[in-house]
Write an enzyme that holds these catalytic residues in place. Structure first.
Site, PDB file in Angstrom:
ATOM      1  N   ASN A   1       0.836  -1.192   0.000  1.00 11.98           N
ATOM      2  CA  ASN A   1       0.000   0.000   0.000  1.00 11.98           C
ATOM      3  C   ASN A   1       0.877   1.251   0.000  1.00 11.98           C
ATOM      4  O   ASN A   1       1.506   1.584   1.002  1.00 11.98           O
ATOM      5  CB  ASN A   1      -0.900  -0.006   1.245  1.00 11.98           C
ATOM      6  CG  ASN A   1      -2.046   0.969   1.114  1.00 11.98           C
ATOM      7  OD1 ASN A   1      -2.955   0.752   0.318  1.00 11.98           O
ATOM      8  ND2 ASN A   1      -2.025   2.047   1.905  1.00 11.98           N
TER       9      ASN A   1
ATOM     10  N   GLU B   1      -3.376   5.664  -3.377  1.00 13.94           N
ATOM     11  CA  GLU B   1      -4.257   5.041  -4.371  1.00 13.94           C
ATOM     12  C   GLU B   1      -3.543   3.980  -5.207  1.00 13.94           C
ATOM     13  O   GLU B   1      -3.992   2.852  -5.321  1.00 13.94           O
ATOM     14  CB  GLU B   1      -4.893   6.093  -5.273  1.00 13.94           C
ATOM     15  CG  GLU B   1      -6.053   5.544  -6.101  1.00 13.94           C
ATOM     16  CD  GLU B   1      -6.853   6.635  -6.777  1.00 13.94           C
ATOM     17  OE1 GLU B   1      -8.045   6.409  -7.033  1.00 13.94           O
ATOM     18  OE2 GLU B   1      -6.291   7.720  -7.043  1.00 13.94           O
TER      19      GLU B   1
ATOM     20  N   ASP C   1      -1.165   1.024  -5.975  1.00 10.77           N
ATOM     21  CA  ASP C   1      -0.646  -0.038  -5.110  1.00 10.77           C
ATOM     22  C   ASP C   1      -0.106  -1.192  -5.945  1.00 10.77           C
ATOM     23  O   ASP C   1      -0.291  -1.239  -7.163  1.00 10.77           O
ATOM     24  CB  ASP C   1      -1.752  -0.570  -4.185  1.00 10.77           C
ATOM     25  CG  ASP C   1      -2.385   0.530  -3.347  1.00 10.77           C
ATOM     26  OD1 ASP C   1      -1.660   1.166  -2.578  1.00 10.77           O
ATOM     27  OD2 ASP C   1      -3.600   0.756  -3.489  1.00 10.77           O
TER      28      ASP C   1
ATOM     29  N   LYS D   1      -2.125  -2.185  -9.061  1.00  9.66           N
ATOM     30  CA  LYS D   1      -3.543  -1.995  -8.766  1.00  9.66           C
ATOM     31  C   LYS D   1      -3.876  -0.505  -8.851  1.00  9.66           C
ATOM     32  O   LYS D   1      -3.083   0.334  -8.415  1.00  9.66           O
ATOM     33  CB  LYS D   1      -3.884  -2.537  -7.378  1.00  9.66           C
ATOM     34  CG  LYS D   1      -5.368  -2.486  -7.041  1.00  9.66           C
ATOM     35  CD  LYS D   1      -5.634  -3.120  -5.692  1.00  9.66           C
ATOM     36  CE  LYS D   1      -7.139  -3.113  -5.368  1.00  9.66           C
ATOM     37  NZ  LYS D   1      -7.654  -1.727  -5.236  1.00  9.66           N
ATOM     38  N   ASP D   2      -5.043  -0.196  -9.414  1.00 10.25           N
ATOM     39  CA  ASP D   2      -5.574   1.172  -9.480  1.00 10.25           C
ATOM     40  C   ASP D   2      -4.700   2.114 -10.305  1.00 10.25           C
ATOM     41  O   ASP D   2      -4.613   3.315 -10.014  1.00 10.25           O
ATOM     42  CB  ASP D   2      -5.783   1.742  -8.072  1.00 10.25           C
ATOM     43  CG  ASP D   2      -6.833   0.972  -7.289  1.00 10.25           C
ATOM     44  OD1 ASP D   2      -7.733   0.395  -7.923  1.00 10.25           O
ATOM     45  OD2 ASP D   2      -6.746   0.937  -6.048  1.00 10.25           O
TER      46      ASP D   2
END
Length: 204
Positions: free
Chosen positions: A103, A121, A123, A136-137
């Site tokens: 994270n 945001e 990750d 991710k994202d």
């Protein structure tokens, strides 16, 4: 700044543009040296501030009415001065390790009730049994990053790239035995203390 004892409540607050944007209570598992380990039990209630300018809007989880942590609890490893944390997730009735989650976030800044940070945001995660990690994202970060983190997008991406390179090199800077960690069965979902919004923010 104070250290927390195992079992104590630790409040994680996200600070967006100088204001409290989101918070949740967690339980201290370990607070030694530069490592703070916290646990977020199932059904823990989230905290959303009642006032603020919120120039980028309210927290997405508030907009989605996502008010409590669901599924298995989450373990989080935070290091002083490090702009990411390692989260541990489990799945299924046997509580099998599901994945490591890297994270990207501000390094923790201690407060009297816990610590302040800001989720970035973007990750990375590595699923159990998968040959490698994945981003991710990425699209969400590209769309909203500059508004959320003005002047910091490249810095945040660089931290993600650094984590990726460490993983590719086989580095493991966290103890993988946390995957088999079990919470104290007597631990109940913690609650936010009174005036949690009013504790002065610790600036980056």
């Amino acid at each position: 700044m104070r250290r927390f004892q195992p079992g104590e409540t630790v409040i994680r607050r996200e600070i967006m543009h100088g204001e409290v944007w989101f918070a949740y209570p967690s339980i201290c598992v370990q607070d030694e040296g530069d490592l703070l380990v916290t646990y977020l039990p199932t059904n823990t209630e989230f905290g959303f501030p009642t006032k603020g300018r919120f120039p980028i809007g309210e927290h997405p989880w508030r907009a989605e009415k996502h008010t409590h942590w669901s599924g298995h609890g989450m373990l989080a490893l935070h290091w002083e001065g490090v702009d990411h944390a390692v989260f541990v997730y489990w799945n299924g009735p046997q509580r099998e390790h599901a994945f490591w989650y890297f994270n990207l976030q501000d390094a923790p800044r201690r407060t009297p009730i816990g610590f302040d940070t800001l989720d970035h945001e973007l990750d990375l995660l590595w699923r159990v049994g998968a040959p490698t990690w994945e981003w991710k994202d990425v699209e969400e970060f590209a769309k909203t990053g500059e508004a959320r983190y003005p002047g910091r997008v490249h810095e945040i991406q660089a931290e993600g790239d650094r984590v990726a390179k460490l993983l590719d090199a086989g580095e493991r800077w966290w103890d993988e035995s946390w995957a088999s960690w079990q919470p104290d069965p007597q631990w109940a979902a913690p609650t936010l203390p009174a005036h949690w919004e009013e504790v002065p923010c610790v600036g980056r």
